[in-house]
Enzyme design. Sequence first.
Site, short mmCIF file in Angstrom:
data_model
loop_
_atom_site.label_atom_id
_atom_site.label_comp_id
_atom_site.label_asym_id
_atom_site.label_seq_id
_atom_site.Cartn_x
_atom_site.Cartn_y
_atom_site.Cartn_z
N LYS A 90 -60.63 104.04 -7.90
CA LYS A 90 -59.79 103.47 -8.90
C LYS A 90 -59.75 102.13 -9.18
O LYS A 90 -60.19 101.26 -8.14
CB LYS A 90 -58.22 103.74 -8.49
CG LYS A 90 -57.17 103.35 -9.31
CD LYS A 90 -56.64 104.49 -10.18
CE LYS A 90 -56.04 103.98 -11.25
NZ LYS A 90 -56.75 103.61 -12.67
N GLN A 111 -61.42 95.97 -4.60
CA GLN A 111 -60.59 96.97 -4.80
C GLN A 111 -60.19 97.86 -3.80
O GLN A 111 -59.01 98.34 -3.82
CB GLN A 111 -60.98 97.71 -6.16
CG GLN A 111 -60.01 98.58 -6.87
CD GLN A 111 -59.27 97.59 -7.91
OE1 GLN A 111 -59.95 96.66 -8.72
NE2 GLN A 111 -58.01 97.91 -7.95
N LYS A 114 -57.35 96.30 -1.64
CA LYS A 114 -56.05 96.18 -2.34
C LYS A 114 -55.41 97.58 -2.74
O LYS A 114 -54.28 97.82 -2.47
CB LYS A 114 -56.69 95.70 -4.05
CG LYS A 114 -55.28 95.53 -4.81
CD LYS A 114 -55.95 95.13 -6.18
CE LYS A 114 -57.02 94.06 -6.30
NZ LYS A 114 -57.19 93.48 -7.63
N LYS A 126 -64.89 99.89 -9.72
CA LYS A 126 -64.61 98.97 -10.75
C LYS A 126 -65.81 99.20 -11.81
O LYS A 126 -67.07 99.94 -11.52
CB LYS A 126 -64.83 97.46 -10.35
CG LYS A 126 -64.11 96.49 -11.21
CD LYS A 126 -62.70 96.47 -10.98
CE LYS A 126 -62.33 95.45 -12.24
NZ LYS A 126 -60.78 95.16 -12.01
N GLY A 165 -57.66 99.33 -17.17
CA GLY A 165 -58.30 97.87 -18.11
C GLY A 165 -58.18 96.73 -17.10
O GLY A 165 -58.00 96.82 -15.85
N ASP A 166 -58.89 95.62 -17.72
CA ASP A 166 -59.03 94.34 -16.93
C ASP A 166 -59.30 93.37 -17.87
O ASP A 166 -58.98 93.69 -19.23
CB ASP A 166 -60.31 94.47 -15.97
CG ASP A 166 -60.35 93.39 -14.81
OD1 ASP A 166 -59.80 93.23 -14.07
OD2 ASP A 166 -61.16 92.49 -15.26
N THR A 209 -48.96 94.00 -13.31
CA THR A 209 -49.70 93.04 -12.39
C THR A 209 -48.85 91.59 -12.23
O THR A 209 -48.80 90.93 -11.25
CB THR A 209 -51.19 92.76 -12.98
OG1 THR A 209 -51.73 93.92 -13.22
CG2 THR A 209 -52.09 91.85 -11.99
N ASN A 240 -52.90 89.13 -20.15
CA ASN A 240 -51.95 90.13 -19.80
C ASN A 240 -51.25 89.74 -18.45
O ASN A 240 -50.00 89.67 -18.15
CB ASN A 240 -52.43 91.59 -19.38
CG ASN A 240 -51.52 92.66 -18.67
OD1 ASN A 240 -51.81 92.88 -17.37
ND2 ASN A 240 -50.72 93.17 -19.48
N SER A 376 -50.65 101.83 -11.78
CA SER A 376 -51.79 102.65 -12.37
C SER A 376 -51.57 104.15 -11.56
O SER A 376 -51.80 105.24 -12.26
CB SER A 376 -52.93 102.18 -12.29
OG SER A 376 -53.36 101.28 -13.45
P1 NDP Z 1 -57.04 89.22 -19.94
O1 NDP Z 1 -58.27 89.46 -20.86
O2 NDP Z 1 -55.75 89.78 -20.68
O3 NDP Z 1 -56.93 87.59 -19.99
C1 NDP Z 1 -57.58 86.77 -19.34
C2 NDP Z 1 -57.33 85.19 -19.63
O4 NDP Z 1 -58.18 84.53 -18.84
C3 NDP Z 1 -57.39 84.96 -21.02
O5 NDP Z 1 -56.61 84.02 -21.32
C4 NDP Z 1 -58.85 84.21 -21.06
O6 NDP Z 1 -59.02 83.12 -22.07
C5 NDP Z 1 -58.70 83.74 -19.63
N1 NDP Z 1 -60.05 83.20 -19.19
C6 NDP Z 1 -61.26 83.93 -19.17
N2 NDP Z 1 -62.33 83.22 -18.79
C7 NDP Z 1 -61.95 82.40 -18.37
C8 NDP Z 1 -62.51 81.11 -18.04
N3 NDP Z 1 -63.99 81.02 -17.52
N4 NDP Z 1 -61.79 79.89 -17.78
C9 NDP Z 1 -60.34 79.67 -18.05
N5 NDP Z 1 -60.11 80.91 -18.59
C10 NDP Z 1 -60.56 82.05 -18.56
O7 NDP Z 1 -57.14 89.65 -18.63
P2 NDP Z 1 -56.16 90.07 -17.57
O8 NDP Z 1 -54.98 89.13 -17.77
O9 NDP Z 1 -55.94 91.49 -17.59
O10 NDP Z 1 -56.92 89.64 -16.17
C11 NDP Z 1 -56.84 88.14 -15.58
C12 NDP Z 1 -57.44 88.34 -14.11
O11 NDP Z 1 -56.55 89.34 -13.42
C13 NDP Z 1 -58.59 88.95 -14.01
O12 NDP Z 1 -59.18 88.39 -13.01
C14 NDP Z 1 -58.56 90.33 -13.58
O13 NDP Z 1 -59.45 91.03 -12.92
C15 NDP Z 1 -57.17 90.20 -12.93
N6 NDP Z 1 -56.32 91.51 -12.77
C16 NDP Z 1 -55.94 92.14 -13.69
C17 NDP Z 1 -55.26 93.21 -13.72
C18 NDP Z 1 -54.61 93.67 -14.79
O14 NDP Z 1 -53.70 94.67 -14.59
N7 NDP Z 1 -54.86 93.35 -16.09
C19 NDP Z 1 -54.90 93.63 -12.43
C20 NDP Z 1 -55.44 93.13 -11.24
C21 NDP Z 1 -56.08 91.81 -11.31
P3 NDP Z 1 -59.94 83.47 -23.24
O15 NDP Z 1 -59.09 84.24 -24.39
O16 NDP Z 1 -60.54 82.13 -23.86
O17 NDP Z 1 -61.21 84.35 -22.78
#
Ligand code: NDP
Length: 444
Positions: A90, A111, A114, A126, A165-166, A209, A240, A376
């Site tokens: 997962k 993961q 976690k 993943k 998703g991620d 999250t 997200n 999830s």
């Molecule tokens: P999203 O794609 O919804 O958002 C990612 C955000 O991070 C965007 O604002 C993006 O900006 C920014 N970003 C990406 N790359 C960079 C960078 N190099 N420097 C600064 N900002 C950056 O992703 P999520 O919110 O889903 O995920 C965010 C993190 O949380 C990830 O590490 C993910 O693995 C982790 N996570 C997510 C989960 C989930 O349920 N969604 C669960 C557990 C962990 P831009 O639009 O410019 O790319």
Amino acid sequence: MNELSKKYFETVKKRNPGEAEFHQAVEEVLECLEPVLEKYPEYVESGVMDRLLEPDRQFMFRVAWIDDQGKCQVNRGFRVQFNNAIGPYKGGCRFHPSVYLGIIKFLGFEQIFKNSLTTLPIGGGKGGSDFDPKGKSDAEIQRFCQSFMLELGKYIDADTDVPAGDMGVGAREIGYMFGQYKRMKNKWEGVLTGKGVGWGGSLARTEATGFGLIYFTREMLKANGMDFKGKRVVISGSGNVAIYACKKAQEYGAKVVTVSDSNGYIIDEAGVDLALVKQIKEVERKRISEYAARKAGATYVDRPNPWEVPCDIALPCSTQNDIDLAKAEVLVKNGVKAVGEGANMPCTNEAVKFFQSKGVLVGPAKAANAGGVAVSALEMSQNSMRLEWSFEEVDQRLDGIMTNIFAAVDAASKEFGMPGNYVAGANIAGFLKVAKAMKAQGVV
Ligand code: NDP
């Protein structure tokens, strides 16, 4: 690192050359597990550690798709099925141009721990692609997702491997992938989570999250005599995780002053207007700089480093290695008291050690952002039972899970003589359950 850890680490580096993020994730875990392996040498003798560091299997595949100009584009797809000792693989799929095998492997490895911490029956995996969704039309996203699933679909099903998703993969992408899987298999099954409400998705999965991060951080603060009320909070990212962390932190009375994207950050001393962020990011899919153009009193800073803004609580919710040692030093100088990791591995190992040496609380990603995968797993349960729980019911379960995760992490840190080291506590508590299961199941 002791001699045993060095031996494991050298093998990992030799087998996985050039995969810096995976090495980094393994290094942290090995260091934290040293006292555990001294206490339980059977996990060394039975090869549990050797096996845990090598994925069960990994797939890499070509994803060819046609863009709006009628041209063929080629991306690379990945799925790493890391460990299924306690349940089906997962873990999410990430679509981002930086994706390569080392990123997917680090995420899959983390993961395992976690998912174990959630106490739910899910293993670690993943996936993703180096596809960049930015600037693509909806039709292009759809064609890419269908092509990606055409290959990924060969290796997954509801009892084997359940992606989600991620970064770059939200409800829209899950929808297109789910539709394609259904067409391929002629079967409706809960093979993906993060589905839309009304067709198998769980209420509160979108929020999970971010909300979970705040529930975990609340517990961590409470155990150290603090809370969110009146605290200045800096958040990176505006996706997200960032959006729903911001929402819950505000509900708890914190003042969130920044959100960011990969180009820059906004600072709003009046407190971030979340409705505006959601309009820009979720509806219009525009850049965060728009916020300053529309909100009086807010400013946009043209570099993605919100960590220069003074705060009490830092919530990195964007991507890996967002906070390095230099940024950690600035945060400490400005008085940060706690860091809650919303993103995966957002702080370098050096930054984490520095925070801890200065008495800053660190809520590690493996524990602090486990709320997404926990809900999830609740989505999988609802799909299996053909039931739908209310928002309140799921949110209440999420709060309970995050509260229990903090308790388990805290207890493990104390049991192994590192009270307050929640990074070690998370690795240890996550490991022990998986190790026990692996040993019981024999050498497989
Ligand atoms: P999203 O794609 O919804 O958002 C990612 C955000 O991070 C965007 O604002 C993006 O900006 C920014 N970003 C990406 N790359 C960079 C960078 N190099 N420097 C600064 N900002 C950056 O992703 P999520 O919110 O889903 O995920 C965010 C993190 O949380 C990830 O590490 C993910 O693995 C982790 N996570 C997510 C989960 C989930 O349920 N969604 C669960 C557990 C962990 P831009 O639009 O410019 O790319």
